[in-house]
Design an enzyme around this catalytic site. Structure first.
Site, mmCIF file in Angstrom:
data_model
loop_
_atom_site.group_PDB
_atom_site.id
_atom_site.type_symbol
_atom_site.label_atom_id
_atom_site.label_comp_id
_atom_site.label_asym_id
_atom_site.label_seq_id
_atom_site.Cartn_x
_atom_site.Cartn_y
_atom_site.Cartn_z
ATOM 1 N N CYS A 73 114.564 90.695 39.658
ATOM 2 C CA CYS A 73 113.744 90.009 40.562
ATOM 3 C C CYS A 73 114.498 90.504 41.759
ATOM 4 C CB CYS A 73 113.904 88.637 40.570
ATOM 5 S SG CYS A 73 115.585 87.827 40.660
ATOM 6 N N GLY A 74 114.426 89.780 42.882
ATOM 7 C CA GLY A 74 114.889 90.231 44.277
ATOM 8 C C GLY A 74 116.581 90.399 44.210
#
Length: 281
Positions: free
Chosen positions: A238-239
């Protein structure tokens, strides 16, 4: 099928005061949201809970955000929260669903499988009129021994080696515009796009609007619709390693509880110069 990694508010309400169960508030806010999760915990929390600080229980020597700490540091931190080797940990968050899964995965990555997530979190608990308390946590310290489970954690080199492998998949939890490279990353200096061959599975595909997770059968459909084969090895990203854990939690709810998480995620991959980046769907 593996045991459901989620428990209901009814389940927890019936066990308040049980010394073998420790609720932990793992609420985490993005910096731009300008909210203080620790202060909000002291305003109201589930009785008997302590606060799991995702940014504090982390490798503070790393330039990357909230990376897993060393096992001894994790053990010391969660022992102070009243979590022992035999404790059942029930992690929750305020809203929306985001970071409780990260705490759930962190415990499992440190060799403690006896951890579950409160479905619907504090929002559902509060809406049902269940008891709350305020003030700092009042929990007795416990002895916790951490043993890192390398099968649940992936490094940049390991993800790089997995690219193009027929038996390993990568799932990215970032919103579709960021995954496709159409929207900029919130952290400065990161390239836009995704790892070549990755599939996109944002958390909006995994939860009902009220913040409870979809049932296993519906999750299976959403996972398959994203082009993911749950019977193959999966690395979630993800981020910065927070929402990737929501993919791991969803897979665990469908009986596949060995999803690995790329801890550095796009905060590391997008900043590197030698890593390949793809754009588009």
């Amino acid at each position: 099928m593996a045991v459901d990694p989620l428990v209901t508010t009814d389940w927890l309400a019936g066990r308040l005061g049980d010394p073998t169960i420790r609720p932990l508030d793992a609420t985490w806010w993005f910096p731009h949201e300008n909210r203080d999760a620790a202060r909000e915990f002291e305003s109201e929390h589930i009785p008997g809970a302590a606060f799991f600080d995702i940014d504090g229980i982390a490798d503070t020597t790393s330039e990357l955000p909230h990376m897993l700490p060393a096992p001894d540091a994790f053990a010391k931190a969660v022992g102070a929260l009243g979590v022992g080797d035999d404790t059942t940990v029930v992690v929750y968050e305020v809203a929306p669903p985001r970071s409780a899964a990260r705490a759930w995965w962190s415990f499992r990555a440190m060799g403690h499988p006896n951890v579950v997530v409160l479905d619907g979190g504090l929002a559902k608990w509060r809406a049902e009129g269940r008891p709350l308390e305020s003030g700092p946590a009042r929990v007795p310290p416990a002895r916790f021994q951490a043993r890192r489970d390398p099968g649940l954690v992936r490094t940049l080199d390991e993800v790089f080696s997995a690219l193009g492998a027929a038996d390993i998949q990568i799932a990215d939890a970032r919103p579709a515009p960021r995954f496709r490279g159409e929207a900029p990353e919130p952290r400065p200096g990161l390239r836009a796009g995704h790892m070549p061959g990755a599939r996109n599975l944002p958390p909006s595909e995994l939860y009902w609007p009220d913040g409870t997770m979809l049932p296993a059968q519906t999750l299976e459909s959403r996972i398959a619709g994203a082009g993911i084969d749950p019977d193959k090895a999966l690395i979630a990203s993800c981020g910065s390693g927070i929402t990737a854990c929501m993919i791991a939690l969803a897979l665990a709810r469908t009986g596949h509880d060995r999803t690995a998480v790329y801890d550095g995620s796009w905060a590391e991959w997008g900043a590197a110069t030698e890593t390949p980046v793809a754009t588009g769907a």
